[in-house]
Design an enzyme around this catalytic site. Sequence first.
Site, PDB file in Angstrom:
ATOM      1  N   ASP A  14      -1.966   7.717   3.471  1.00  0.00           N
ATOM      2  CA  ASP A  14      -1.447   6.330   3.846  1.00  0.00           C
ATOM      3  C   ASP A  14      -2.330   6.028   5.492  1.00  0.00           C
ATOM      4  O   ASP A  14      -2.587   6.923   5.934  1.00  0.00           O
ATOM      5  CB  ASP A  14       0.008   6.424   4.145  1.00  0.00           C
ATOM      6  CG  ASP A  14       0.439   5.014   4.086  1.00  0.00           C
ATOM      7  OD1 ASP A  14      -0.120   3.949   4.009  1.00  0.00           O
ATOM      8  OD2 ASP A  14       1.673   4.569   4.227  1.00  0.00           O
ATOM      9  N   GLU A  15      -2.397   4.783   5.617  1.00  0.00           N
ATOM     10  CA  GLU A  15      -2.926   4.628   6.852  1.00  0.00           C
ATOM     11  C   GLU A  15      -4.280   4.963   7.165  1.00  0.00           C
ATOM     12  O   GLU A  15      -4.385   5.478   8.139  1.00  0.00           O
ATOM     13  CB  GLU A  15      -2.217   4.803   8.033  1.00  0.00           C
ATOM     14  CG  GLU A  15      -0.674   4.346   7.955  1.00  0.00           C
ATOM     15  CD  GLU A  15      -0.435   2.988   8.435  1.00  0.00           C
ATOM     16  OE1 GLU A  15      -1.359   2.318   8.915  1.00  0.00           O
ATOM     17  OE2 GLU A  15       0.816   2.482   8.547  1.00  0.00           O
ATOM     18  N   GLN A  57      -5.666  -3.204  10.631  1.00  0.00           N
ATOM     19  CA  GLN A  57      -4.701  -2.364  11.203  1.00  0.00           C
ATOM     20  C   GLN A  57      -5.151  -1.185  11.812  1.00  0.00           C
ATOM     21  O   GLN A  57      -4.385  -0.439  12.282  1.00  0.00           O
ATOM     22  CB  GLN A  57      -3.628  -2.063  10.204  1.00  0.00           C
ATOM     23  CG  GLN A  57      -2.932  -3.382   9.793  1.00  0.00           C
ATOM     24  CD  GLN A  57      -1.650  -3.350   9.121  1.00  0.00           C
ATOM     25  OE1 GLN A  57      -0.744  -2.653   9.588  1.00  0.00           O
ATOM     26  NE2 GLN A  57      -1.757  -3.573   7.824  1.00  0.00           N
ATOM     27  N   ARG A  74       4.925  -7.502  11.393  1.00  0.00           N
ATOM     28  CA  ARG A  74       6.282  -6.391  10.813  1.00  0.00           C
ATOM     29  C   ARG A  74       7.367  -7.420  10.658  1.00  0.00           C
ATOM     30  O   ARG A  74       8.266  -6.863  10.030  1.00  0.00           O
ATOM     31  CB  ARG A  74       6.416  -5.888  12.239  1.00  0.00           C
ATOM     32  CG  ARG A  74       5.700  -4.710  12.809  1.00  0.00           C
ATOM     33  CD  ARG A  74       5.008  -3.853  11.717  1.00  0.00           C
ATOM     34  NE  ARG A  74       3.931  -4.308  11.319  1.00  0.00           N
ATOM     35  CZ  ARG A  74       3.314  -3.719  10.049  1.00  0.00           C
ATOM     36  NH1 ARG A  74       3.918  -2.876   9.498  1.00  0.00           N
ATOM     37  NH2 ARG A  74       2.186  -4.230   9.468  1.00  0.00           N
ATOM     38  N   LYS A 133       0.891  -1.105  -0.160  1.00  0.00           N
ATOM     39  CA  LYS A 133       0.011   0.218  -0.161  1.00  0.00           C
ATOM     40  C   LYS A 133       0.837   1.286  -0.034  1.00  0.00           C
ATOM     41  O   LYS A 133       0.647   2.124  -0.810  1.00  0.00           O
ATOM     42  CB  LYS A 133      -0.959  -0.046   1.226  1.00  0.00           C
ATOM     43  CG  LYS A 133      -1.776  -0.985   1.368  1.00  0.00           C
ATOM     44  CD  LYS A 133      -2.696  -1.034   2.431  1.00  0.00           C
ATOM     45  CE  LYS A 133      -2.044  -1.061   3.914  1.00  0.00           C
ATOM     46  NZ  LYS A 133      -1.644  -2.426   3.970  1.00  0.00           N
ATOM     47  N   THR A 134       1.870   1.128   0.946  1.00  0.00           N
ATOM     48  CA  THR A 134       2.575   2.545   1.086  1.00  0.00           C
ATOM     49  C   THR A 134       3.600   2.535  -0.197  1.00  0.00           C
ATOM     50  O   THR A 134       3.673   3.630  -0.721  1.00  0.00           O
ATOM     51  CB  THR A 134       3.545   2.412   2.314  1.00  0.00           C
ATOM     52  OG1 THR A 134       2.874   2.142   3.504  1.00  0.00           O
ATOM     53  CG2 THR A 134       4.494   3.493   2.413  1.00  0.00           C
TER      54      THR A 134
HETATM   55  P1  ATP Z   1       1.818  -2.185   5.820  1.00  0.00           P
HETATM   56  O1  ATP Z   1       0.299  -2.550   6.189  1.00  0.00           O
HETATM   57  O2  ATP Z   1       2.316  -2.750   7.000  1.00  0.00           O
HETATM   58  O3  ATP Z   1       1.617  -0.690   6.087  1.00  0.00           O
HETATM   59  P2  ATP Z   1       2.165  -1.882   3.137  1.00  0.00           P
HETATM   60  O4  ATP Z   1       0.910  -2.711   2.474  1.00  0.00           O
HETATM   61  O5  ATP Z   1       2.137  -0.631   3.163  1.00  0.00           O
HETATM   62  O6  ATP Z   1       2.365  -2.614   4.364  1.00  0.00           O
HETATM   63  P3  ATP Z   1       4.563  -1.848   1.955  1.00  0.00           P
HETATM   64  O7  ATP Z   1       5.320  -1.194   3.162  1.00  0.00           O
HETATM   65  O8  ATP Z   1       4.355  -0.659   0.839  1.00  0.00           O
HETATM   66  O9  ATP Z   1       3.294  -2.584   2.411  1.00  0.00           O
HETATM   67  O10 ATP Z   1       5.248  -3.012   1.276  1.00  0.00           O
HETATM   68  C1  ATP Z   1       5.903  -4.307   1.960  1.00  0.00           C
HETATM   69  C2  ATP Z   1       7.088  -4.673   1.539  1.00  0.00           C
HETATM   70  O11 ATP Z   1       7.022  -5.161  -0.072  1.00  0.00           O
HETATM   71  C3  ATP Z   1       8.005  -3.625   1.106  1.00  0.00           C
HETATM   72  O12 ATP Z   1       9.326  -4.276   1.398  1.00  0.00           O
HETATM   73  C4  ATP Z   1       7.756  -3.290  -0.321  1.00  0.00           C
HETATM   74  O13 ATP Z   1       9.016  -2.745  -0.882  1.00  0.00           O
HETATM   75  C5  ATP Z   1       7.690  -4.830  -1.010  1.00  0.00           C
HETATM   76  N1  ATP Z   1       6.925  -4.858  -2.175  1.00  0.00           N
HETATM   77  C6  ATP Z   1       5.754  -4.296  -2.245  1.00  0.00           C
HETATM   78  N2  ATP Z   1       5.410  -4.612  -3.474  1.00  0.00           N
HETATM   79  C7  ATP Z   1       6.318  -5.259  -4.242  1.00  0.00           C
HETATM   80  C8  ATP Z   1       6.282  -5.692  -5.646  1.00  0.00           C
HETATM   81  N3  ATP Z   1       5.242  -5.621  -6.427  1.00  0.00           N
HETATM   82  N4  ATP Z   1       7.440  -6.260  -5.818  1.00  0.00           N
HETATM   83  C9  ATP Z   1       8.348  -6.535  -4.866  1.00  0.00           C
HETATM   84  N5  ATP Z   1       8.412  -6.005  -3.611  1.00  0.00           N
HETATM   85  C10 ATP Z   1       7.147  -5.339  -3.274  1.00  0.00           C
HETATM   86 MG    MG Z   2       2.252   0.852   4.712  1.00  0.00          MG
END
Ligand code: ATP
Ligand code: MG
Length: 724
Positions: free
Chosen positions: A220-221, A251, A603, A35-36
């Site tokens: 975000d969030e 979350q 995490r 997402k981020t």
């Molecule tokens: P959270 O809910 O904990 O905030 P999130 O959904 O925001 O998580 P991110 O932090 O954006 O998730 O991504 C999680 C990890 O996966 C990061 O290390 C990111 O770089 C990696 N990632 C996300 N998408 C891809 C992709 N398409 N290919 C490779 N790595 C990815």
């Molecule tokens: Mg995130």
Amino acid sequence: MDVTPILEHLNEAQREAVTASAAPLLVIAGAGSGKTRVLTHRIAWLIDVEGVSPQGLLAVTFTNKAAAEMRGRIESLLHMPVNHLWIGTFHGLAHRLLRRHWQEAGLPQNFQIIDSDDQLRIIKRLIKNLEFDDDRWVPREIQYFINAQKDEGLRPQHLDDDNDPNRRQQIAFYQQYQEICDRGGLVDFAELLLRAHELWRDNPELLAQYQRRFRHLLVDEFQDTNSIQYAWLRLLAGREGVPFFVGDDDQSIYRWRGARVEHIHQFQRDFPGASVVKLEQNYRSTATILDAANAVIANNSSRLGKNLWTEGGQGEPIRVYSAYNERDEAEFVIGKLRTWSDQGNARADAAVLYRSNAQSRVLEEALINARLPYRVYGGLRFFERQEIKDALAYLRLISHRDDDSSFERIVNKPTRGIGARTLEAMRSYARANSCSMWRAAGAVASDELSGRASSAIVAFLNLIERMAKETSGLDLHEQVDHVIQASGLIDFFRKEKGERGETRIENLEELVSAARGFQPDPAEEMSPLDAFLSHAALEAGEGQADAWEDCVQLMTMHSAKGLEFPLVFMCGMEDGLFPHQRSISDPNGLEEERRLCYVGITRAKETLYITHAEQRRLHGMDSFAQASRFITEIPAELVEEIRPRVQVSRPVSTARGTGRRSGGSISPAAELGVRLGQRVRHVKFGDGVILNCSGQGAHAQVEVNFETVGTKILVLAYANLDLM
Ligand code: ATP
Ligand code: MG
């Protein structure tokens, strides 16, 4: 088909979100699904491909640290700086708006931000001034009441007392508290958001100007926005704005601070035609970790429901360690950290998570003993330390004489013979004349006070005036340096005995360095000193300054949101601690705790340790607890138990079983029929209770608290204890 490297390393669903047309969009997806990453890439895409100016974007993150990281990533995707991009926390952005439009917002130009300690101090003084009984009126409860109203966008005049005298009084406190703040030009955290909302609501032309500027709103969030934040976003979005919000209902962990996960549902009603993108592939964690998280969160009933999967391997099992007390737990964690570090891994890649801040102390002690560098993220905060707040109070008073909370803090610090009676005279003058303490001091000194008290006050007023004159025109760090010396603070702490005084002086010196390194945002139109003071107040809500050393990261599960680490420890996983005691009997509270557990588990990228202790001393109290019910919600096949060096069984409990914990196997101590908390009788020492066990077999020892002779350590094999 790629038109830009921005779309590399994104999956189909992520690309769909990043390249979506300019219409409201919500990304709802589980932890670690990107997402981020999608939000960051969306910003880069808008600037690079859609040709949107960085000035046309507003991005909201949950912490200042996350904002800085996001800016860095965007810049590296675009290979150029994006200085004019507004990116920050809700509080940071609201503050920026209020600085720009202080007049329209009804604030003095040099308004000051107060943190929650300052807020509490004002409330305490208010209760005292009004001669209310402080047993009946708990300052923290009033603080909570005031902030909760502000978070809902409510001013005292909007509130109905429902004919309840208690509530009537709370509203009256709110009203009077606000008058004090308005008089002193003080703005608390909740007020930042509320004012920023009112600013736009009450100035349609200004709002229209911002609506034209910020077409794209990226958040975000989103699951943790409160009512006033959401209302602010809706105002800004208007009819034409393009919200792009990402979040995860699983979350949502800040309900206790007014966050409303319902906004996720409301979004689709408030923005008709909005589309929703779901991301289901997790890129962060091993399958084992992900399965564990999915299994735990499945126990919650109110969920949108998602299906997270990973292409990653199964990975290591989750390791659960049952410690016999909190020290044993800390030793275990430190042992694993040491191995990790010795194997050449970065210490910063390891995080130790806990439910409550107080748990960090024992862990910190063990880390210090082991000489493992660590950093408490969001813990002991630099700008919240006493001596730092003292120095800042001098600086604030120099910049803003009517700031009562700063005045009260330092008027007699270092001691200069201004006693309680003199203060009281000033307070009552201030009250009667609705003026600040500064003005009251001037008036009282010349009319009412004895010679000695009067000259002490005059000396203080002169000191502040002199410092203001002497520092004008100096560089910021020279101003700070001058003030810590001339105020007498350095000399004052030098007299404080031992290491403590030294540390305080070091911290004050560190404040000078912080000022030297401080770079005010060029877009802000305020003096460097005011910019620095605002920065200090906003920063205090977050982590310490980044240490350069490679450190193990310690933090609460709450502060870990959004972060990821190859190695994670979740400590203190006991019923009563996590889930927290006050949530256990409340189904909504329990679900929020479970979401927090989901945040904790997710995490971890590769390795996850979960620890709990049979006996724990926290806040000076001993407790015996069951392993957290959340541990038992993880499927057994994902878990590997680590036996403590010493086996201890626990007092038989009528509560539900503790799953795979020491349940099945019989420990040496249990073999001998000994349990913690068990009553025993000794021929010589009489009756007592078993507190602790250590050693094995013939070396097994027990610590017994005897009613008459106190605590004794006995070798079990020879003690001849009668079990009762
Ligand atoms: P959270 O809910 O904990 O905030 P999130 O959904 O925001 O998580 P991110 O932090 O954006 O998730 O991504 C999680 C990890 O996966 C990061 O290390 C990111 O770089 C990696 N990632 C996300 N998408 C891809 C992709 N398409 N290919 C490779 N790595 C990815
Ligand atoms: Mg995130």
